[in-house]
Scaffold this motif. Structure first.
Motif, PDB file in Angstrom:
ATOM      1  N   PRO A   1       0.886  -1.303  -0.069  1.00 52.19           N
ATOM      2  CA  PRO A   1       0.036   0.121   0.053  1.00 52.19           C
ATOM      3  C   PRO A   1       0.850   1.173  -0.088  1.00 52.19           C
ATOM      4  N   GLY A   2       0.362   2.275  -0.866  1.00 53.71           N
ATOM      5  CA  GLY A   2       1.464   3.352  -0.962  1.00 53.71           C
ATOM      6  C   GLY A   2       2.202   3.568  -1.995  1.00 53.71           C
TER       7      GLY A   2
ATOM      8  N   ARG B   1      -4.569  10.003  -8.804  1.00 54.01           N
ATOM      9  CA  ARG B   1      -3.411   8.846  -8.420  1.00 54.01           C
ATOM     10  C   ARG B   1      -2.736   8.355  -9.993  1.00 54.01           C
TER      11      ARG B   1
ATOM     12  N   SER C   1       0.340   5.664  -5.226  1.00 57.51           N
ATOM     13  CA  SER C   1      -0.494   5.621  -3.991  1.00 57.51           C
ATOM     14  C   SER C   1      -1.720   4.393  -4.145  1.00 57.51           C
TER      15      SER C   1
ATOM     16  N   GLN D   1      -3.680   1.405  -3.338  1.00 60.68           N
ATOM     17  CA  GLN D   1      -4.255   0.807  -1.998  1.00 60.68           C
ATOM     18  C   GLN D   1      -4.945  -0.352  -2.391  1.00 60.68           C
TER      19      GLN D   1
ATOM     20  N   GLU E   1      -7.727  -1.734  -2.306  1.00 65.38           N
ATOM     21  CA  GLU E   1      -8.988  -1.529  -3.037  1.00 65.38           C
ATOM     22  C   GLU E   1      -8.795  -1.553  -4.797  1.00 65.38           C
ATOM     23  N   ASP E   2      -7.341  -1.210  -5.023  1.00 66.65           N
ATOM     24  CA  ASP E   2      -6.943  -1.214  -6.129  1.00 66.65           C
ATOM     25  C   ASP E   2      -6.628  -2.702  -6.840  1.00 66.65           C
TER      26      ASP E   2
ATOM     27  N   VAL F   1      -2.222  -5.291  -4.241  1.00 66.00           N
ATOM     28  CA  VAL F   1      -1.722  -4.262  -3.266  1.00 66.00           C
ATOM     29  C   VAL F   1      -1.962  -4.773  -2.075  1.00 66.00           C
TER      30      VAL F   1
ATOM     31  N   SER G   1       0.110  -5.764   2.099  1.00 71.00           N
ATOM     32  CA  SER G   1       1.299  -5.482   2.852  1.00 71.00           C
ATOM     33  C   SER G   1       1.800  -7.029   3.186  1.00 71.00           C
TER      34      SER G   1
END
Length: 115
Positions: free
Chosen positions: A14-15, A66, A84, A86, A88-89, A113, A115
């Motif tokens: 994420p990010g 984004r 960026s 997330q 949800e992408d 996406v 972690s």
């Protein structure tokens, strides 16, 4: 026939950022409207971004600055810079080319996406 090949997907935190590419080949003459769409499990395919000859660009509402679509000069090759990102992408991202009333799709490239 027109073939589309996407690349650049993968796993990102994420990010993070990814850059997708889509190259069209085959019996194509001229420059045609192209775009990126995505489909998450259980969801319908949705528009991410489109670009037409002349440069007009349209983004899906969720993009919110984004993502950025671009085209290689005088080619049916497009890119999608995604920043960026997330969770949800997460989806399969598809490239589309529209030519003479027909839609051509690539096989898709997976973006995860997490972690």
């Amino acid at each position: 026939q027109v073939q589309l090949v996407e690349s650049g997907g993968g796993l990102v935190q994420p990010g993070g950022s990814l850059r997708l590419s889509c190259e069209a080949s085959g019996r194509i003459s001229g420059i045609w409207p192209m775009g990126w769409y995505r489909q998450a499990p259980g969801n319908e395919r949705e528009l991410v971004a489109t670009i037409i000859p002349g440069g007009h660009i349209n983004y899906g509402d969720f993009v919110k600055g984004r993502f950025s679509i671009s085209r290689a000069n005088t080619k049916n090759t497009i890119y999608l810079q995604m920043n960026s990102l997330q969770p949800e992408d997460t989806a399969v991202y598809y490239c589309k080319l529209v030519r003479l009333g027909s839609d051509y799709w690539g096989q898709g490239t997976q973006v995860i996406v997490s972690s």
